[in-house]
Design a protein around this motif. Sequence first.
Motif, PDB file in Angstrom:
ATOM      1  N   ILE A  54     -52.017 -25.903 -86.460  1.00 14.38           N
ATOM      2  CA  ILE A  54     -52.026 -27.245 -87.027  1.00 14.38           C
ATOM      3  C   ILE A  54     -52.696 -28.166 -86.018  1.00 14.38           C
ATOM      4  O   ILE A  54     -52.458 -28.057 -84.816  1.00 14.38           O
ATOM      5  N   GLN A  55     -53.543 -29.069 -86.507  1.00 18.95           N
ATOM      6  CA  GLN A  55     -54.182 -30.044 -85.636  1.00 18.95           C
ATOM      7  C   GLN A  55     -53.423 -31.362 -85.691  1.00 18.95           C
ATOM      8  O   GLN A  55     -52.943 -31.776 -86.752  1.00 18.95           O
ATOM      9  N   PRO A  56     -53.287 -32.052 -84.559  1.00 21.56           N
ATOM     10  CA  PRO A  56     -52.600 -33.346 -84.597  1.00 21.56           C
ATOM     11  C   PRO A  56     -53.399 -34.387 -85.376  1.00 21.56           C
ATOM     12  O   PRO A  56     -54.636 -34.384 -85.327  1.00 21.56           O
ATOM     13  N   THR A  57     -52.684 -35.231 -86.089  1.00 27.17           N
ATOM     14  CA  THR A  57     -53.344 -36.349 -86.767  1.00 27.17           C
ATOM     15  C   THR A  57     -53.777 -37.380 -85.742  1.00 27.17           C
ATOM     16  O   THR A  57     -54.864 -37.955 -85.830  1.00 27.17           O
ATOM     17  N   ASP A  58     -52.898 -37.633 -84.781  1.00 27.10           N
ATOM     18  CA  ASP A  58     -53.209 -38.533 -83.665  1.00 27.10           C
ATOM     19  C   ASP A  58     -52.749 -37.866 -82.371  1.00 27.10           C
ATOM     20  O   ASP A  58     -51.847 -37.032 -82.376  1.00 27.10           O
ATOM     21  N   GLY A  59     -53.372 -38.264 -81.266  1.00 30.26           N
ATOM     22  CA  GLY A  59     -52.982 -37.727 -79.978  1.00 30.26           C
ATOM     23  C   GLY A  59     -53.664 -36.421 -79.635  1.00 30.26           C
ATOM     24  O   GLY A  59     -54.526 -35.929 -80.379  1.00 30.26           O
ATOM     25  N   ARG A  60     -53.247 -35.828 -78.518  1.00 29.13           N
ATOM     26  CA  ARG A  60     -53.901 -34.615 -78.025  1.00 29.13           C
ATOM     27  C   ARG A  60     -52.878 -33.607 -77.518  1.00 29.13           C
ATOM     28  O   ARG A  60     -51.792 -33.980 -77.061  1.00 29.13           O
ATOM     29  N   VAL A  61     -53.253 -32.337 -77.610  1.00 34.19           N
ATOM     30  CA  VAL A  61     -52.531 -31.252 -76.943  1.00 34.19           C
ATOM     31  C   VAL A  61     -53.424 -30.750 -75.812  1.00 34.19           C
ATOM     32  O   VAL A  61     -54.576 -30.368 -76.046  1.00 34.19           O
ATOM     33  N   LEU A  62     -52.888 -30.787 -74.590  1.00 34.36           N
ATOM     34  CA  LEU A  62     -53.647 -30.285 -73.450  1.00 34.36           C
ATOM     35  C   LEU A  62     -52.914 -29.101 -72.835  1.00 34.36           C
ATOM     36  O   LEU A  62     -51.692 -29.142 -72.663  1.00 34.36           O
ATOM     37  N   ILE A  63     -53.639 -28.060 -72.527  1.00 31.61           N
ATOM     38  CA  ILE A  63     -53.096 -26.896 -71.840  1.00 31.61           C
ATOM     39  C   ILE A  63     -53.898 -26.697 -70.558  1.00 31.61           C
ATOM     40  O   ILE A  63     -55.116 -26.521 -70.604  1.00 31.61           O
ATOM     41  N   GLY A  64     -53.199 -26.766 -69.437  1.00 29.19           N
ATOM     42  CA  GLY A  64     -53.887 -26.706 -68.146  1.00 29.19           C
ATOM     43  C   GLY A  64     -54.875 -27.842 -67.971  1.00 29.19           C
ATOM     44  O   GLY A  64     -55.909 -27.675 -67.313  1.00 29.19           O
ATOM     45  N   GLY A  65     -54.584 -28.997 -68.577  1.00 31.29           N
ATOM     46  CA  GLY A  65     -55.458 -30.162 -68.471  1.00 31.29           C
ATOM     47  C   GLY A  65     -56.623 -30.158 -69.433  1.00 31.29           C
ATOM     48  O   GLY A  65     -57.375 -31.134 -69.503  1.00 31.29           O
ATOM     49  N   GLU A  66     -56.791 -29.089 -70.210  1.00 27.41           N
ATOM     50  CA  GLU A  66     -57.925 -28.978 -71.134  1.00 27.41           C
ATOM     51  C   GLU A  66     -57.492 -29.370 -72.543  1.00 27.41           C
ATOM     52  O   GLU A  66     -56.499 -28.862 -73.072  1.00 27.41           O
ATOM     53  N   ASP A  67     -58.239 -30.280 -73.147  1.00 23.12           N
ATOM     54  CA  ASP A  67     -57.963 -30.716 -74.519  1.00 23.12           C
ATOM     55  C   ASP A  67     -58.222 -29.549 -75.477  1.00 23.12           C
ATOM     56  O   ASP A  67     -59.296 -28.941 -75.465  1.00 23.12           O
ATOM     57  N   MET A  68     -57.220 -29.242 -76.297  1.00 21.35           N
ATOM     58  CA  MET A  68     -57.318 -28.096 -77.215  1.00 21.35           C
ATOM     59  C   MET A  68     -57.944 -28.451 -78.563  1.00 21.35           C
ATOM     60  O   MET A  68     -57.971 -27.619 -79.478  1.00 21.35           O
ATOM     61  N   LYS A  69     -58.468 -29.657 -78.704  1.00 22.83           N
ATOM     62  CA  LYS A  69     -59.102 -30.027 -79.964  1.00 22.83           C
ATOM     63  C   LYS A  69     -60.249 -29.077 -80.288  1.00 22.83           C
ATOM     64  O   LYS A  69     -61.142 -28.854 -79.461  1.00 22.83           O
ATOM     65  N   GLY A  70     -60.214 -28.487 -81.471  1.00 24.62           N
ATOM     66  CA  GLY A  70     -61.258 -27.565 -81.900  1.00 24.62           C
ATOM     67  C   GLY A  70     -61.113 -26.154 -81.376  1.00 24.62           C
ATOM     68  O   GLY A  70     -61.912 -25.273 -81.725  1.00 24.62           O
ATOM     69  N   VAL A  71     -60.081 -25.886 -80.555  1.00 17.48           N
ATOM     70  CA  VAL A  71     -59.854 -24.539 -80.017  1.00 17.48           C
ATOM     71  C   VAL A  71     -58.863 -23.826 -80.927  1.00 17.48           C
ATOM     72  O   VAL A  71     -57.721 -24.269 -81.078  1.00 17.48           O
TER      73      VAL A  71
END
Length: 363
Positions: A54-71
Amino acid sequence: MTKTITLDHVSIRFGSYLAVDDAHLEIAGGEFFSFLGPSGCGKTTLLRCISGFIQPTDGRVLIGGEDMKGVGPNKRPTALIFQNLALFPLMSVAENIAFPLEVRGVSRAKRRKRAEELLELIALPGTADKKVTELSGGQRQRVAIARALAVEPDILLLDEPLSALDLKLRQHMRTELREIQKRVGLTFIYITHDQGEALTMSDRVAVMSKGVIEQVAAPVTLYDRPKTSFVASFVGETNAIPVTVSGLDGTMVSAGTAGGLAMRGTAAGGRKYKAGDVCYVFIRPEQLRPAQVGDITIAARVVGDEFEGNLRHLMLEAPGDLRLRMSLVNDGRPAPIGPDGAITVGFDPASALVLPDGPLAKG
């Protein structure tokens, strides 16, 4: 090195429905972290957001400082264990564990070697050639964990994996899971509505209600120092007594119930109250006791008695149609119950918490 997970003001909407509302927290690498809350509170939605389903509607998920948008899920350093485990019944235990490696093109010999290493890790040596249908529920649970670990993820995501097990096996698997997590040193993110699971296994717990993270803290802090009425009523059993504040002396709040009982308790978090404020006084069942000198006392009547071996739970009725629960350690001595179930109970006002009026956990 294990990676930190950051939820950066994550909100998730499905149409007009707000499933997660501005979730903001950081999960340290190597931490056993749990999301705890009732069904529909948004905890599984957050887990699927971390995993990439699921992708967030707003905000970001970061793993190890890397934005996971599109991953996508298959590109993230995560592995997800579902409630139903999804093991393949026609495959052997070793084949189930090695299946993700087969998909990645790893040779048969290396797959077998890795499966046997993981069977040692989860304390199931010698079961490689058994069918998963020959294993107990707890053993199948461990096989599912081994399969997730086969691809060497940084983060293991577990969505209520013990929900289908009976009580004793669930309790046993709590210890097993925590020991496995310590051995492998990975970050475990665990979803549950069972507070016993969350409190016994976790380094920290996020309590959720209606899409909102109410409090993030160590288990002992959640139990002893809840920040909201929902957390106080959801984590552990408690007596929630509605009161109206009459005065404040430092951190000690004086208040009264609709039935005319005088109450005193500690202002949780150092909050300031004024006369007329509507609040709750929270008292754990184990904090109630036969009245002692210095206690806040309540004259009540026993209307129910549950014997649990090591504990005895008394259901009490007090003035103003107030229902209370008191838990006593079974030390062989009878409770001081008088004629017609009369009993005077008390509590130390320093152990009672006063929190503002707010939604309570149901049931």
